[in-house]
Structure formats: structure tokens, C-alpha cells
Design an enzyme around this catalytic site. Structure first.
Site, PDB file in Angstrom:
ATOM      1  N   ARG A 123     -67.518  27.679  91.155  1.00 23.68           N
ATOM      2  CA  ARG A 123     -66.160  27.099  91.119  1.00 23.68           C
ATOM      3  C   ARG A 123     -65.160  28.083  91.706  1.00 23.68           C
ATOM      4  O   ARG A 123     -64.250  27.710  92.429  1.00 23.68           O
ATOM      5  CB  ARG A 123     -65.760  26.718  89.687  1.00 23.68           C
ATOM      6  CG  ARG A 123     -64.255  26.441  89.577  1.00 23.68           C
ATOM      7  CD  ARG A 123     -63.864  25.592  88.369  1.00 23.68           C
ATOM      8  NE  ARG A 123     -64.379  26.057  87.115  1.00 23.68           N
ATOM      9  CZ  ARG A 123     -63.864  27.072  86.401  1.00 23.68           C
ATOM     10  NH1 ARG A 123     -62.829  27.759  86.852  1.00 23.68           N
ATOM     11  NH2 ARG A 123     -64.409  27.411  85.260  1.00 23.68           N
ATOM     12  N   TYR A 154     -48.008   9.738 104.432  1.00 26.08           N
ATOM     13  CA  TYR A 154     -49.252   9.050 104.051  1.00 26.08           C
ATOM     14  C   TYR A 154     -49.110   8.458 102.634  1.00 26.08           C
ATOM     15  O   TYR A 154     -48.610   9.129 101.726  1.00 26.08           O
ATOM     16  CB  TYR A 154     -50.421  10.045 104.130  1.00 26.08           C
ATOM     17  CG  TYR A 154     -51.674   9.569 103.457  1.00 26.08           C
ATOM     18  CD1 TYR A 154     -52.302   8.403 103.879  1.00 26.08           C
ATOM     19  CD2 TYR A 154     -52.239  10.269 102.404  1.00 26.08           C
ATOM     20  CE1 TYR A 154     -53.446   7.944 103.249  1.00 26.08           C
ATOM     21  CE2 TYR A 154     -53.394   9.835 101.772  1.00 26.08           C
ATOM     22  CZ  TYR A 154     -53.984   8.663 102.191  1.00 26.08           C
ATOM     23  OH  TYR A 154     -55.115   8.208 101.572  1.00 26.08           O
ATOM     24  N   ASP A 170     -48.048  18.822 107.187  1.00 27.37           N
ATOM     25  CA  ASP A 170     -49.366  18.178 107.226  1.00 27.37           C
ATOM     26  C   ASP A 170     -49.753  18.028 108.700  1.00 27.37           C
ATOM     27  O   ASP A 170     -49.125  17.277 109.450  1.00 27.37           O
ATOM     28  CB  ASP A 170     -49.293  16.810 106.525  1.00 27.37           C
ATOM     29  CG  ASP A 170     -50.661  16.129 106.431  1.00 27.37           C
ATOM     30  OD1 ASP A 170     -51.529  16.401 107.293  1.00 27.37           O
ATOM     31  OD2 ASP A 170     -50.864  15.326 105.500  1.00 27.37           O
ATOM     32  N   LYS A 211     -60.732  14.292 108.315  1.00 26.91           N
ATOM     33  CA  LYS A 211     -60.385  13.658 109.594  1.00 26.91           C
ATOM     34  C   LYS A 211     -60.892  14.510 110.767  1.00 26.91           C
ATOM     35  O   LYS A 211     -62.074  14.725 110.881  1.00 26.91           O
ATOM     36  CB  LYS A 211     -58.874  13.429 109.629  1.00 26.91           C
ATOM     37  CG  LYS A 211     -58.296  12.840 108.329  1.00 26.91           C
ATOM     38  CD  LYS A 211     -58.903  11.493 107.992  1.00 26.91           C
ATOM     39  CE  LYS A 211     -58.228  10.703 106.922  1.00 26.91           C
ATOM     40  NZ  LYS A 211     -58.414  11.016 105.554  1.00 26.91           N
TER      41      LYS A 211
END
Ligand SMILES: Cc1ncc(COP(=O)(O)O)c(C=O)c1O
Length: 379
Positions: A46, A98, A170, A195
Site C-alpha cells: 500500500r 468532467y 487536468d 486515457k
């Protein structure tokens, strides 16, 4: 070194123990300690693992950042960035952001005392007017998903510097190959690596790239405390995808331009929004701050029924959410990616029910045009 060399080699050094040219996938949750308090740099997956560290070094290098952290999704990374703030802090967010970011802000973080204003950041005057005494951050998506609105990053960075605000950009739609917001004055860059960075539609991931040391320490703290870091297999997939980022983006750009020109000339298409077309309202800013225009575009048809007919008639383009992969995806933002936005907000930012989004892939442009042509004939 050049962009492609960095994309292929940084953080991806051959495995010293075997010579494997591709770093192995460290599919382990824990690391055996040599003695109490002594390990080889890793103790628990983690907190950190070699695949994550390697990918983070690569992404940081490509964006020109001091450091990067990769997350289980783009939204997990964006959530960590907003958690740099405290209750009572105010954030200015691009109005046409978004839909998932809009939902995170209005339906989740607002309940923890963060205050958001959604502003058309393509107009610097609007941004300046929206700054309040409690404003701490400006969050810009450029180009916006799906309306392709462009914000002048250097212009907003100047405002942010004057008022000592953190500027977050972004950069999902363009990737560092076409746009490097940190070089234009931003402090933090976020990505949905799902993406273009990965580019093959086979993994979900996010990245946060930092210019400042204080943000670096806090984002790492947030990542390991919340356990939102990206898993080894997904890091491996994204690292593999990034190696071809430069060649993919160059071809995406060629295909994007070809499809945009075809659509703009089609009589059934009311309007095309693609930053590479001179008709795009911020074409000049795009030319100035981007090295290319990418392969995302949207266009207006005459209402929902026309759009439905098109989406149900395409054969090569796939009707699906997401973007940035090698295969062309077509979608209807109003009913898909931006369904969580209230209709009035969608209307205000131009996401009509006839607005179709295309993520132009790497197929032959003639084949894509033939497919759109036969589908538009049925509209
Ligand atoms: C511009 C933009 N930012 C962030 C995200 C969120 O990324 P993810 O789906 O990887 O959580 C998306 C997803 O579509 C996006 O398009």
C-alpha cells in the site's frame, strides 16, 4: 534526453537480478525484512512498490515535475489533490469540467466544508472576479471534456501567482506530449491515466504530478494513508502503454484533424468543436500553449433522436464511455459521462442532447470516415 527516450527508459530500467529488459510485476503485498527495521526500500505494497515507483518516475519526468504519484483512478488522484485543502477553503473550478469531478465536488467534498465555484475559466476576467478571501485553489481542465473549451494556462497561472493560489491543471485530453502545464506556471497536474497515458483501454489509473516539495510530501501522505495507490499489474500496463505515447499522440493528432475536417464539411453536422480547426473559439490559445490538438472532438447534431440514430448506426466506432485508446469511441455525454450533472448546468455549458463526443483512435482515417459517412446517412 528527448521525450520518447524518457518515455521508454525512465523508471523502466532492466531488472538487475535477471537482466529482464522489462521490470517484473511485483505481485506481492509485503516485503521480508532482513532484520528488524532494515528492508530493501519497500515494506508494504500500500505504501509503495517497485512498479508504482518506476511509473511515478516516468510520469514525473514527462510532465517536468519534481515528483509524481499514481492512483487507482483519475478520480482518486483528483480527490487527493482537493484533500490538500481544509474546511472553509474555496476552489474555482472550470465550469465545463468532467462530470465525475463535478459530482465529487458537489455531492461529496462540499459536505466536508469545501466551497466550489464553477467558472468559465476560458475568460480570465471571470476567474479574477471569482477569487474570494477564502480561495485557495484554481482547478482547470483544458481542453474540457467534452466541450473542448480551452483555458489560457499561463494567464491563469499569473493570476494564481499574484493571489498565492494553487493552480491545478487536468492534462488528460492532451497528455504531456502535447501540453506541459507545469512549464506554463501550474503547480499540480492531474491525469486520468486510463486515457492517453495508458492508451490501450485495458487499465484504470490516475496520476498527480507536483512542482513543489510541500505538495509532494502531502500527496504521498494522502496516498499511503488512504491506500489509493495504483496496483502492480496496472502500473505495469500503464508503463507499457506510455512507451509508445509519442508515436500514438502524433497519429491521434493526424486522425483527429482528418475527422474534424470531414465532419465540419458535412451538411448534417451543425458545429464541430476541435481546437485544431480555425473555427474553434480558442484556436489561437491552443496553437500557443499546445504542441498538437489531439484526437478529442465533439459535434452537434439536430437533437437526441439524430444523435441516437448515429450512435446506433456506427459499426467501426464503438459506443462506449472513456477515451484515449487506440480504438475510436463515440458517446453521448448528456446521457453517459455527464449524466450526473444537473440538466440546467449541462445546458449552460453546451452539453445538449444532440452533442456527440468522439475519441478518435488509431484506425485508418479513411475507414473511420466511411463508417461515420454511412451512419450520418441514416440520420
Ligand atoms: C478529463 C478527465 N479527468 C478525469 C477523469 C477521471 O478519470 P478516471 O475515470 O480514471 O477516474 C476523466 C474520466 O473520464 C476525464 O475525462
Amino acid at each position: 534526453m528527448g521525450f520518447s527516450t524518457d518515455a521508454i527508459h525512465v523508471g523502466q530500467e532492466p531488472d538487475p537480478s535477471t537482466g529482464s529488459i522489462v521490470p517484473p510485476i511485483y505481485q506481492t503485498s509485503t516485503y521480508v525484512q532482513e532484520e528488524l527495521g532494515k528492508n530493501k526500500g519497500y515494506d508494504y505494497a500500500r505504501t509503495a512498490h517497485p512498479n508504482r515507483r518506476g511509473l511515478e518516475r516516468c510520469v514525473a519526468k514527462l510532465e517536468g515535475g519534481r515528483a509524481a504519484f499514481v492512483f487507482s483512478s483519475g478520480m482518486a488522484g483528483i480527490d487527493a489533490v482537493f484533500r490538500l485543502l481544509r474546511p472553509g477553503d474555496h476552489v474555482i473550478v472550470s465550469q465545463a469540467v468532467y462530470g465525475g469531478v463535478f459530482r465529487l465536488a458537489t455531492q461529496l467534498l462540499a459536505h466536508f466544508g469545501l466551497d466550489f465555484s464553477f467558472v468559465d475559466t476560458s475568460c480570465l476576467e471571470n476567474v479574477a472576479k471569482a477569487i474570494q478571501a477564502s480561495t485557495k485553489m484554481i482547478y482547470v481542465e483544458t481542453p474540457t471534456n467534452p466541450t473542448m473549451i480551452i483555458t489560457d494556462i499561463a494567464g491563469v497561472a499569473k493570476l494564481a501567482a499574484e493571489r498565492k493560489l494553487t493552480l491545478v491543471v487536468d492534462n488528460t485530453f492532451l497528455s504531456p506530449y502535447f501540453q506541459q502545464p507545469l512549464a506554463l506556471g501550474a503547480h499540480i497536474v492531474v491525469h486520468s491515466m486510463t486515457k492517453y497515458l495508458n492508451g490501450h483501454s485495458d487499465a484504470v489509473g490516475g496520476a498527480v504530478i507536483l512542482a513543489r516539495q510541500e505538495d509532494t510530501e502531502r500527496i504521498y501522505f494522502l496516498q499511503r494513508s488512504a491506500g489509493s495507490g495504483l496496483a502492480p499489474m496496472d502500473c505495469f500496463l500503464v508503463a507499457r502503454g506510455i512507451k509508445t505515447l509519442a508515436v500514438r499522440m502524433a497519429q491521434h493528432n493526424t486522425n483527429g484533424m482528418a475527422i474534424a475536417r470531414y465532419l465540419e464539411a458535412h451538411p448534417k453536422v451543425k458545429r464541430v468543436l476541435y481546437p485544431g480547426l480555425p473555427s474553434h473559439p480558442q484556436h489561437e490559445i491552443a496553437q500557443r500553449q499546445q504542441r498538437g490538438f489531439g484526437a478529442m472532438l465533439c459535434f452537434d447534431l439536430d437533437g437526441l433522436e439524430a444523435a441516437r440514430r448515429l450512435l446506433n448506426s456506427v459499426k467501426l466506432c464503438s459506443l462506449a464511455e472513456s477515451l484515449g485508446g487506440v480504438e475510436t469511441l463515440i458517446s453521448l455525454p448528456a446521457l453517459m459521462t455527464h449524466a450526473s450533472m444537473p440538466p440546467a448546468v449541462r445546458q449552460q455549458i453546451g452539453i445538449t442532447e444532440g452533442l456527440v463526443r468522439l475519441s478518435v483512435g488509431l484506425e485508418d482515417a479513411e475507414d473511420l470516415i466511411a463508417d461515420l459517412d454511412q451512419a450520418l446517412a441514416k440520420v
